[in-house]
Design an enzyme around this catalytic site. Structure first.
Site, short mmCIF file in Angstrom:
data_model
loop_
_atom_site.label_atom_id
_atom_site.label_comp_id
_atom_site.label_asym_id
_atom_site.label_seq_id
_atom_site.Cartn_x
_atom_site.Cartn_y
_atom_site.Cartn_z
N SER A 107 7.54 6.56 11.35
CA SER A 107 8.78 7.30 11.19
C SER A 107 9.43 6.95 9.86
O SER A 107 9.45 5.78 9.47
CB SER A 107 9.79 6.92 12.29
N ASP A 125 16.22 -0.51 12.46
CA ASP A 125 15.24 0.54 12.73
C ASP A 125 15.87 1.74 13.46
O ASP A 125 15.31 2.28 14.42
CB ASP A 125 14.04 -0.01 13.53
N HIS A 172 8.89 3.03 9.20
CA HIS A 172 8.68 2.08 10.30
C HIS A 172 7.42 2.49 11.08
O HIS A 172 7.24 3.68 11.38
CB HIS A 172 9.90 2.08 11.22
N ASN A 222 13.69 4.03 4.93
CA ASN A 222 12.71 3.07 5.44
C ASN A 222 11.56 3.81 6.12
O ASN A 222 11.74 4.90 6.64
CB ASN A 222 13.39 2.14 6.47
N SER A 272 0.83 -1.21 0.00
CA SER A 272 0.00 0.00 0.00
C SER A 272 0.87 1.26 0.00
O SER A 272 0.49 2.28 -0.59
CB SER A 272 -0.97 0.00 1.18
C1 GRF Z 1 4.01 -0.57 6.76
O1 GRF Z 1 3.19 -0.43 7.87
C2 GRF Z 1 5.41 -0.10 7.07
O2 GRF Z 1 5.47 0.83 8.10
C3 GRF Z 1 6.10 -1.36 7.50
O3 GRF Z 1 5.52 -2.39 6.75
C4 GRF Z 1 4.20 -2.03 6.37
C5 GRF Z 1 4.09 -2.24 4.91
O4 GRF Z 1 2.76 -2.11 4.46
N1 GRF Z 1 7.52 -1.22 7.31
P1 GRF Z 1 2.46 -2.07 2.90
O5 GRF Z 1 3.01 -3.36 2.30
O6 GRF Z 1 3.08 -0.87 2.33
O7 GRF Z 1 0.95 -2.04 2.81
#
Ligand code: GRF
Length: 233
Positions: A141, A150, A114, A112, A19
């Site tokens: 973040s 992280d 997180h 990244n 997403s």
């Molecule tokens: C997100 O919540 C991101 O913060 C974490 O993994 C999830 C990925 O979701 N690192 P998507 O695949 O982008 O829907």
């Protein structure tokens, strides 16, 4: 930190739903984010994000790790990243820990997102842990990746207030709403070398390469306002 070409060339690494990838694709296609996704790579062949990339006609591939040692896998991954030589390597739900060697090779160019208010709640299952601890605030973040998990310089952070009773799925959905605005905004700042000064409500040219894109953690309200201003520029 690296200076990008314009439009910035991105490689996006995913493992699942994608997403956040979709949000980046949408903001690029609507010309809000001056970037081009050169490659979407998933370590899982069944990641829905690959379908999203295909639908958007973005070059994509899976690089499954099954049957490969950690070292063999990273050799493949590194050679692909080297060949592409994108300005930025964007982790968007990539569920593998990168080795220190890989991070060092692409130092300062891996970003990244997180799902927590770092440095709190590094690692997995952040929403569940935040609820168990009865925290009243949570968020996400965006940071530069370093050899520590992280960790690394924060570029942007947004938070929300938690109202109890709360369950993990609802909280995850609320945080993802923030993510889908914060990640493209932060990458806009990186790609254009601008930072947003909340005090003066203005985008400014970044003075220092290490400067965060947003000088402070944004409340969900502030994020909403900045996001709307950005879309209407
Ligand atoms: C997100 O919540 C991101 O913060 C974490 O993994 C999830 C990925 O979701 N690192 P998507 O695949 O982008 O829907």
């Amino acid at each position: 930190m690296k200076t990008s070409t314009y439009p910035a060339r991105l490689t996006v690494l995913i493992s699942g739903n994608g997403s956040n990838l979709q949000s980046l694709i949408d903001h690029i296609n609507s010309h809000h984010l001056p970037a081009k996704i050169e490659l979407v790579l998933s370590n899982r062949a069944d990641a829905y994000g690959l379908q999203r990339a295909a639908d958007a006609e973005v070059t994509h591939m899976s690089l499954p790790s099954q049957g490969l040692s950690r070292l063999e896998y990273e050799q493949h991954l590194r050679s692909i990243l080297r060949q592409r030589s994108s300005d930025w390597i964007i982790l968007a739900g990539f569920m593998r820990i990168l080795t220190a060697d890989l991070v060092k090779e692409f130092s300062g160019r891996i970003v990244n997102i997180h799902p927590s208010l770092l440095p709190a709640y590094k690692g997995l299952n952040t929403h569940q842990r935040v609820i168990s601890d009865r925290q009243t605030q949570h968020g996400c973040s965006v940071h530069i990746v370093t050899t520590e998990l992280d960790d690394g310089p924060l570029l942007a952070q947004a938070m929300l207030d938690i109202t109890y009773p709360m369950d993990t799925n609802t909280l995850a959905a609320q945080v993802q709403q923030l993510e889908h605005q914060l990640y493209p905004l932060a990458l806009f700042g990186l790609c254009t070398q601008q930072c947003y000064d909340v005090a003066t409500q203005a985008w400014q040219r970044a003075q220092s390469p290490q400067q965060p894109i947003f000088a402070q953690t944004l409340t969900s309200c502030q994020l909403q306002q900045i996001y709307q201003t950005w879309l209407n520029r």
